[in-house]
Design an enzyme around this catalytic site. Sequence first.
Site, short mmCIF file in Angstrom:
data_model
loop_
_atom_site.label_atom_id
_atom_site.label_comp_id
_atom_site.label_asym_id
_atom_site.label_seq_id
_atom_site.Cartn_x
_atom_site.Cartn_y
_atom_site.Cartn_z
N SER A 70 74.49 40.84 35.36
CA SER A 70 73.77 40.81 34.09
C SER A 70 73.81 42.18 33.40
CB SER A 70 72.30 40.41 34.31
OG SER A 70 72.21 39.23 35.08
N1 SAH Z 1 71.34 39.17 38.68
C1 SAH Z 1 72.67 38.81 39.06
C2 SAH Z 1 73.17 37.73 38.14
C3 SAH Z 1 74.25 36.92 38.69
S1 SAH Z 1 74.74 35.58 37.64
C4 SAH Z 1 73.53 40.04 38.91
O1 SAH Z 1 73.18 40.87 38.08
O2 SAH Z 1 74.53 40.16 39.60
C5 SAH Z 1 73.70 34.29 38.21
C6 SAH Z 1 73.85 33.90 39.65
O3 SAH Z 1 73.09 32.70 39.84
C7 SAH Z 1 75.27 33.58 40.10
O4 SAH Z 1 75.59 34.36 41.22
C8 SAH Z 1 75.22 32.10 40.46
O5 SAH Z 1 76.04 31.75 41.55
C9 SAH Z 1 73.75 31.93 40.81
N2 SAH Z 1 73.27 30.56 40.74
C10 SAH Z 1 73.54 29.59 39.82
N3 SAH Z 1 72.90 28.46 40.12
C11 SAH Z 1 72.21 28.70 41.27
C12 SAH Z 1 71.37 27.92 42.10
N4 SAH Z 1 71.10 26.63 41.83
N5 SAH Z 1 70.83 28.49 43.21
C13 SAH Z 1 71.10 29.77 43.52
N6 SAH Z 1 71.90 30.57 42.78
C14 SAH Z 1 72.44 30.04 41.67
#
Ligand code: SAH
Length: 221
Positions: A70
């Site tokens: 993010s």
């Molecule tokens: N805060 C993280 C954002 C990653 S993007 C960062 O800065 O790196 C969002 C993440 O949510 C992804 O890794 C994706 O795999 C995860 N995600 C999406 N749906 C999900 C679910 N149902 N349960 C757990 N994780 C999920």
Amino acid sequence: MNGVKLRGIGMTSQRTRTRMVQRLLEQGISNQRVLDIVGSTPRHIFLDEALAHRAYEDSALPIGHNQTLSQPYIVARMTELLLAEGPLSRVLEVGTGSGYQTVVLAQLVKQVFSVERIRPLQEKARSRLSLLELYNVQLKHADGGFGWADKGPFDGILSAAAPRQVPEELMAQLAVGGRMVIPVGCEDVQSLMLITRHEDGYEQQVVEKVRFVPLVNGVLR
Ligand code: SAH
């Protein structure tokens, strides 16, 4: 070795990080503790080496598996919203991803419980947490849409992935007095919501328009 990697040089140096904090201030982030932690956390170690020099730009960056780290502004904003009414002890994070938001939270609250559905991302995040010697985080490979019932209720819930509607389970696992920050909507248009649980129900506020990856059902090995 770790020392140099963590401190960074050139585009990953403390100076570059300080400039990022300056931009966050200009964008309206005002919680000094959040600014301090974002300023001291090495964001470049959450990216592959080829992208590390872009770590302190104000943009979302790819972390593989179609997911993104993010944008710093969003991480700071969501953290600030979560902490606005005072310190938190148990926080649930949905979507560990690279682990960057997890690490920011871990330095500001007592305990973080973070759920990720993509196993390889979770494993990388785990190694970064140990590199940074943060021991107040528990990770789980699961569908975070169901929360983490055994560990709840939580006084904070932060989701880094956008559901079309807030899952019932997350609502139920929010403690009375607790706060949830979550993007809600379809792929193109989402609203960042702040949901507060009171004795007699939930209060929902729209904070701003955002764009997150979708919350996806099920897990990936
Ligand atoms: N805060 C993280 C954002 C990653 S993007 C960062 O800065 O790196 C969002 C993440 O949510 C992804 O890794 C994706 O795999 C995860 N995600 C999406 N749906 C999900 C679910 N149902 N349960 C757990 N994780 C999920």
